[in-house]
Design an enzyme around this catalytic site. Structure first.
Site, short mmCIF file in Angstrom:
data_model
loop_
_atom_site.label_atom_id
_atom_site.label_comp_id
_atom_site.label_asym_id
_atom_site.label_seq_id
_atom_site.Cartn_x
_atom_site.Cartn_y
_atom_site.Cartn_z
N ASP A 164 0.81 -1.22 0.00
CA ASP A 164 0.00 0.00 0.00
C ASP A 164 0.84 1.27 0.00
O ASP A 164 1.94 1.28 0.54
CB ASP A 164 -0.89 0.03 1.25
CG ASP A 164 -2.09 -0.88 1.12
OD1 ASP A 164 -2.14 -1.69 0.19
OD2 ASP A 164 -2.98 -0.77 1.99
N HIS A 189 3.93 -2.48 3.65
CA HIS A 189 4.26 -1.15 3.11
C HIS A 189 5.75 -1.18 2.78
O HIS A 189 6.56 -1.34 3.69
CB HIS A 189 3.96 -0.06 4.13
CG HIS A 189 2.51 0.00 4.51
ND1 HIS A 189 1.93 -0.87 5.40
CD2 HIS A 189 1.52 0.84 4.10
CE1 HIS A 189 0.64 -0.58 5.52
NE2 HIS A 189 0.37 0.46 4.75
ZN ZN Z 1 -2.52 3.17 3.10
#
Ligand code: ZN
Length: 235
Positions: A49, A197
């Site tokens: 993300d 991430h």
């Molecule tokens: Zn996010």
């Protein structure tokens, strides 16, 4: 007095219920939301993300995934694509799937329809502008959604995709690449969707965990697929 107490109790229960729905990984009031696929096949989707930001981090992730022959799914922000277009295009050229993570990465629970529409539509246009041609799935920032967002997504026929494995949410685990990898390897089931991430300057530990995760899950017989492949069942 008693009526007032009951009224407040009802309000509290309602607020707690709405809060639970706003956080739920596999339920929303409208449209389809998926946190994992039921399957006996040992398949798993790695999803990343946010961003992109600094191109050197994106390139490093592209190199790692390329060297291990893994295709992943990146839920990008429109703002990131706009300011780092070359990096976003490089992800598409490398064969990765791109999803919509809103333009500006705000919590979307209490946004009106026009703002929701702007956040989704502008990001979808940017995703098309970098050459991604497949179906565009959506992931809500912070996993948060309530009424207007799922309503608009359903109108547009856009499927929401969350996750069932999220190593970075635990303090003890987020501290080292090996702990992140160990958590993912231990908690991934057939059909899992892993959230990480890896594109930011602060994401070095997660980035470094990728080869460990990929090799570890492969040694347990897992195959890596994109979210689109996972959902199509043709894995
Ligand atoms: Zn996010």
């Amino acid at each position: 007095m008693k009526k007032v107490a009951v009224f407040f109790l009802v309000l509290v229960v309602l607020a707690v219920s709405l809060w639970s729905v706003s956080c739920a990984r596999s339920f929303q009031f409208f449209g389809k939301i998926i946190s994992r696929v039921e399957t006996a096949d040992k398949v798993v989707a790695l999803t990343f993300d946010d961003g992109p930001w600094n191109p050197k981090y994106t390139q490093s992730v592209i190199n790692t995934l390329g060297s291990l022959n893994v295709k992943a799914t990146f839920f990008l922000n429109g703002r990131g694509i706009e300011s780092n277009t070359d990096s976003a295009q490089a992800l598409v050229s490398a064969g990765h799937q791109i999803g919509n993570h809103t333009y500006s990465h705000n919590r979307m629970m209490f946004k009106g329809l026009s703002e929701v529409k702007r956040e989704i539509d502008s990001t979808n246009e940017l995703i098309r502008s970098i050459g991604f041609e497949g179906d565009i799935y959506f992931r809500p920032p912070y996993g948060k959604k309530l009424i207007v967002l799922p309503y608009y997504l359903e109108q547009q026929g856009i499927v929401s995709v969350t996750w069932d494995v999220e190593p970075e949410s635990y303090d003890g685990i987020n501290e080292s690449s090996s702990a992140i990898a160990e958590y993912v390897i231990g908690n991934t089931k057939p059909g899992s969707i892993v959230l990480l991430h890896v594109l930011g300057g602060n994401n070095k530990k997660a980035r470094d965990s990728l080869p460990l995760i990929i090799n570890g899950l492969r040694s347990k017989g897992f195959k890596f697929v994109t979210v689109a492949e996972l959902l199509s069942g043709n894995t």
